[in-house]
Design an enzyme around this catalytic site. Structure first.
Site, mmCIF file in Angstrom:
data_model
loop_
_atom_site.group_PDB
_atom_site.id
_atom_site.type_symbol
_atom_site.label_atom_id
_atom_site.label_comp_id
_atom_site.label_asym_id
_atom_site.label_seq_id
_atom_site.Cartn_x
_atom_site.Cartn_y
_atom_site.Cartn_z
ATOM 1 C CG LEU A 191 -0.279 0.199 2.602
ATOM 2 C CD1 LEU A 191 -1.336 0.607 3.622
ATOM 3 C CD2 LEU A 191 0.434 -1.049 3.075
ATOM 4 C CE1 TYR A 192 2.610 1.856 4.525
ATOM 5 C CE2 TYR A 192 4.721 0.740 4.616
ATOM 6 C CZ TYR A 192 3.554 1.141 5.223
ATOM 7 O OH TYR A 192 3.338 0.830 6.544
ATOM 8 N N GLY A 193 2.571 3.801 -1.613
ATOM 9 C CA GLY A 193 2.792 4.308 -2.949
ATOM 10 C C GLY A 193 1.665 3.879 -3.874
ATOM 11 C CE LYS A 205 2.428 -1.856 7.095
ATOM 12 N NZ LYS A 205 3.870 -1.847 7.426
#
Length: 330
Positions: free
Chosen positions: A51-53, A82
């Protein structure tokens, strides 16, 4: 030194969120410099996420590029990823289909450049029993596609249920000088009971505890922190009072405010019935990475003095907005 997945890791880890999830992502080369600096400083437990980006450029893509350039570093790093989110709707998806899609996507993006040592559902899906989600992950452990399973933002009750399904190798939850929930809601105690290390994210309070944020003007207009309750105008000034007190304590101790915050979290390990605690501060610049990695040995009297400060102060505002908070059990 703590261990994860049979490997010795440094006293703190490194969170990659800020390298790709920020208003203006920096270049890959700048990110590589920070990542290399963290490894050289002993921060070899890296925490990233699907989910980061964006789906085109997130932390997994960055990791692929990093380990392509530095393949010799792959075995040095314990990597935790994650996933299990519906990225289109930005909500948890712990269904067997969602688990399979998430893990396979992460593996595809990494493309064999680095093994996923630990995989964790980013949040518990309220529509799916945790047992169902974990059972869908077990075959990926059995096949060697992932090394082990961790939890994230869970309640004590979920931890007790999870360990009956499979081995849980970590539990990522928020812990900092302005977020003490896990010490009183049973999460830390449950982790200690089952010998599960706590991976403490946001140990410097989303940057607030660095002392570098003096007003809301210091937070960019499109920064996600502007949506957090503790950064809202009605709460910001009150919370800044705690920052000032901790900054003063840090000056007297001869360290920086981030070093105080991170060292405090780390030194809760194995104290007062707590489990192993591994803080994972994030930083995007080399100098901040180096600063954060310097541990300060706090005495028992100093820890007591910090505790007195915390007891005298009530943090204003919830950790998250109502929408995001609904995903977090703790």
């Amino acid at each position: 030194m703590p261990q994860l997945m049979g490997k010795e890791i440094g006293p703190i880890g490194y969170g990659l969120m800020g390298l790709t999830w920020r208003p203006e992502p920096q270049s890959d080369e700048e990110s590589f410099e920070a990542m290399k600096a963290s490894l050289e400083a002993g921060c070899n437990f890296w925490n990233a996420g699907e989910l980061y980006g964006t789906t085109e450029r997130n932390s997994l893509h960055l990791l692929n590029k990093y380990f392509t350039k530095y393949p010799e570093d792959a075995d040095k790093v314990v990597l935790s990823i994650k996933g299990c989110l519906n990225l289109a709707k930005f909500c948890p998806d712990g269904s067997p289909e969602g688990v399979k899609k998430s893990v396979e996507t992460c593996l595809r993006v990494l493309d064999g450049k680095k093994k996923i040592d630990i995989f964790e559902p980013a949040r518990v899906d309220p529509k799916v029993p945790i047992e169902t989600t974990l059972k869908a992950l077990v075959p990926f452990v059995d096949s060697g596609d992932i090394g082990g399973i961790s939890l994230s933002e869970v309640s004590a009750a979920t931890i007790h249920r999870a360990v009956k399904v499979t081995k849980i190798v970590g539990c990522e939850v928020e812990l900092s000088l302005w977020s003490l929930d896990i010490l009183s809601n049973g999460v830390a105690a449950a982790c200690a009971e089952h010998n599960i290390p706590v991976v403490a994210y946001s140990p410097i309070g989303s940057g607030m505890l660095t002392g570098q944020i003096r007003s809301l003007d210091d937070v960019p207009e499109n920064d996600m922190r502007r949506g957090l309750p503790r950064f809202q105008p009605e709460n910001f000034g009150k919370n800044l009072e705690l920052v000032h007190k901790l900054e003063e304590f840090a000056r007297e101790r001869g360290c920086t405010a981030p070093q105080l915050a991170i060292s405090w979290a780390r030194q809760l390990s194995k104290r007062d019935g707590n489990p192993e605690i591994i803080p994972i501060p994030g930083a995007t610049k080399v100098d901040r990475v180096v600063e954060n990695a310097k541990m300060v040995d706090l005495t028992s009297s100093e820890l007591s003095a910090i505790n007195d400060i915390l007891k005298s102060f009530e943090v204003a505002g919830a950790r998250y907005s109502a929408h995001i908070a609904a995903w977090a059990e703790g």
